[in-house]
Write a protein that holds these residues in place. Structure first.
Motif, PDB file in Angstrom:
ATOM      1  N   LYS A   1      37.611  58.134  56.821  1.00  5.90           N
ATOM      2  CA  LYS A   1      35.776  57.832  58.154  1.00  5.90           C
ATOM      3  C   LYS A   1      35.189  57.833  57.567  1.00  5.90           C
ATOM      4  O   LYS A   1      34.004  57.651  57.344  1.00  5.90           O
ATOM      5  CB  LYS A   1      36.391  57.476  59.654  1.00  5.90           C
TER       6      LYS A   1
ATOM      7  N   ASN B   1      42.341  50.296  53.222  1.00  6.73           N
ATOM      8  CA  ASN B   1      41.702  50.224  51.617  1.00  6.73           C
ATOM      9  C   ASN B   1      41.540  48.807  51.397  1.00  6.73           C
ATOM     10  O   ASN B   1      42.321  48.448  50.531  1.00  6.73           O
ATOM     11  CB  ASN B   1      42.717  51.419  51.019  1.00  6.73           C
TER      12      ASN B   1
ATOM     13  N   PHE C   1      36.178  47.478  61.748  1.00  8.69           N
ATOM     14  CA  PHE C   1      35.591  46.815  60.116  1.00  8.69           C
ATOM     15  C   PHE C   1      33.522  46.693  61.029  1.00  8.69           C
ATOM     16  O   PHE C   1      33.585  46.180  59.521  1.00  8.69           O
ATOM     17  CB  PHE C   1      35.783  45.783  59.472  1.00  8.69           C
TER      18      PHE C   1
ATOM     19  N   GLU D   1      33.468  56.484  54.856  1.00 12.17           N
ATOM     20  CA  GLU D   1      33.154  54.919  55.072  1.00 12.17           C
ATOM     21  C   GLU D   1      31.681  54.744  54.745  1.00 12.17           C
ATOM     22  O   GLU D   1      30.702  53.558  54.409  1.00 12.17           O
ATOM     23  CB  GLU D   1      33.379  55.032  56.260  1.00 12.17           C
ATOM     24  N   SER D   2      30.797  55.690  54.934  1.00 12.45           N
ATOM     25  CA  SER D   2      29.088  55.342  54.759  1.00 12.45           C
ATOM     26  C   SER D   2      29.517  55.902  53.301  1.00 12.45           C
ATOM     27  O   SER D   2      28.048  54.401  52.680  1.00 12.45           O
ATOM     28  CB  SER D   2      28.111  55.990  55.252  1.00 12.45           C
TER      29      SER D   2
ATOM     30  N   SER E   1      30.925  48.166  61.020  1.00 16.71           N
ATOM     31  CA  SER E   1      29.847  48.314  59.695  1.00 16.71           C
ATOM     32  C   SER E   1      29.518  47.770  58.529  1.00 16.71           C
ATOM     33  O   SER E   1      29.163  48.020  57.579  1.00 16.71           O
ATOM     34  CB  SER E   1      29.967  50.073  58.837  1.00 16.71           C
TER      35      SER E   1
ATOM     36  N   CYS F   1      40.598  55.670  60.365  1.00 23.54           N
ATOM     37  CA  CYS F   1      40.518  55.275  58.934  1.00 23.54           C
ATOM     38  C   CYS F   1      40.996  53.492  59.251  1.00 23.54           C
ATOM     39  O   CYS F   1      40.582  53.284  59.914  1.00 23.54           O
ATOM     40  CB  CYS F   1      41.992  55.864  58.502  1.00 23.54           C
ATOM     41  N   LEU F   2      40.468  52.931  57.816  1.00 24.66           N
ATOM     42  CA  LEU F   2      40.621  51.733  57.568  1.00 24.66           C
ATOM     43  C   LEU F   2      41.599  51.218  56.569  1.00 24.66           C
ATOM     44  O   LEU F   2      41.778  52.478  55.364  1.00 24.66           O
ATOM     45  CB  LEU F   2      39.343  51.045  57.358  1.00 24.66           C
TER      46      LEU F   2
END
Length: 405
Positions: free
Chosen positions: A156, A214, A94, A159-160, A96, A211-212
């Motif tokens: 990912k 959610n 995490f 993500e931005s 970012s 991935c993260l």
């Protein structure tokens, strides 16, 4: 994890709603959207909305009959918080989002002194750099994947875009959540086995699949504690409740055949009808929250309400049981008979009064009345705190030939 808790183990669960292809007729919309105060009535022969009044379904999982906690009950996906959910390894994944408040979740308006301890506890003092608001959502996502195979993640490559929206205050999660296909079903099934074996493998999976969890799709909904005298001191949980609305039709779901033996996607009204028909059993939190959801026939309305309301915070609810020979009641905070300081002690009350006698003279009612495990009703005259909802109003139930509320 909060090892200082004396009676409860911390847990997290998610109310997962998914859109269906069914479109609502106009009259269904006008019948169900009233969110006003309900009258103090006990329901048995219900006046719930028709199942076709909803354009979404909710996921329930049936617990194994051999489970030590609520055997055979249908519950929302979720489970115990693990040390891995608070692992500092998440900081790298995490990274970012670490400059954004609460990893981009923001903060609630609720004063810290009134926040439930599960949310208010400073996790740094317990040795974890991961905020509780983040870790409990990670737990809910992980447990949902373990128990049902439904994976709530952000790839990912998105993500931005997500980060820019958060940093520019444009992110409000106004759109319904999408399920992302990260890999084929066979590979995902292998990861599911590994995560079930060891929660630390969830961190590894997110790293390797890029991935993260959610966490931004899960909106704070409530906080329920297991009452005294039901499953013993070793079976009591302090559970963070979240809600997540998916835009897709119910995603591919498969029970784990260990803790969970069956899954069911159904409308809130259909679940409550099945419960009252004794086809399935649900616990008081599921009964109460599904009755709340009956106020929203459309998924977009439910999603809009839940994401906007989440910033208000929530109240800790520890039901206090009042028992008689012919009924039992779960008293909730705000009720005139709710004992002060109940969250700090084990309390079970006994009464020989009839329901009529018990309700007479009480101006503040916030309780679930049950005549048996399948005949229950929320009886409420108070105004909910933190802009939350009352359950859908119900019709009356005869408790005897001469008593009716």
């Amino acid at each position: 994890m909060n090892t200082a808790l004396r009676h409860w183990k911390e847990a997290a669960t998610v109310i997962l709603a998914a859109g269906t292809r069914h479109k609502l007729p106009v009259d269904s919309l006008t019948r169900c959207v009233d969110k006003g105060t309900s009258a103090p009535a006990i329901s048995g022969h219900c006046n719930l909305p028709d199942r076709l009044a909803f354009d979404y379904e909710v996921l329930l999982l049936k617990r194994s009959g051999t489970s030590g906690f609520m055997p055979n009950a249908y519950v929302f996906p979720g489970g115990l918080v693990e040390p891995a959910d608070f692992s500092r390894e998440w900081l790298d994944l995490f990274k970012s989002f670490r400059r954004s408040p609460n990893f981009g979740l923001g903060f609630v308006k609720q004063p810290p002194e009134t926040r439930p301890p599960i949310f208010a506890t400073d996790r740094k003092k317990l040795g974890s750099p991961v905020p509780g608001d983040v870790a409990f959502r990670i737990c809910a996502v992980r447990e949902t994947f373990e128990e049902s195979g439904v994976l709530l993640v952000v790839p990912k490559e998105e993500e931005s875009t997500l980060l820019n929206s958060i940093e520019n205050n444009r992110y409000s999660q106004s759109e319904l959540t999408r399920i992302t296909d990260l890999c084929d079903k066979s590979e995902l099934a292998k990861w599911r086995v590994l995560v079930n074996e060891n929660p630390c493998n969830f961190i590894r999976m997110c790293r390797e699949l890029e991935c993260l969890p959610n966490i931004w799709a899960l909106h704070e909904w409530g906080n329920w504690l297991t009452p005294a005298g039901v499953y013993g001191k070793q079976r009591r949980y302090d559970t963070a409740f979240y809600i997540c609305c998916l835009q897709e039709t119910p995603p591919h779901t498969l029970q784990d055949e260990k803790e969970i033996v069956h899954f069911k996607w159904s409308t809130p009204s259909e679940i409550l009808h099945s419960y009252q028909a004794r086809d399935m059993w649900i616990a008081p939190p599921q009964f109460y929250d599904l009755s709340r959801m009956c106020r929203f026939p459309t998924l977009l309305d439910l999603h809009s309400f839940s994401r906007q309301r989440a910033s208000e915070g929530c109240e800790q609810w520890l039901p206090v049981r009042m028992v008689s020979d012919s009924y039992y009641i779960s008293l909730l905070p705000g009720d005139e008979l709710y004992p002060e300081g109940s969250c700090q002690m084990d309390v079970t009350l006994n009464t020989d009064q009839s329901l009529d006698e018990l309700h007479q003279g009480c101006s503040a009612l916030h309780r679930i009345v049950a005549l048996d495990p399948y005949t229950a009703a929320a009886v409420i005259t108070i105004t909910p705190k933190y802009n939350h909802l009352l359950p859908f109003p119900r019709s009356s139930l005869r408790t005897s030939a001469s008593s009716q509320l």
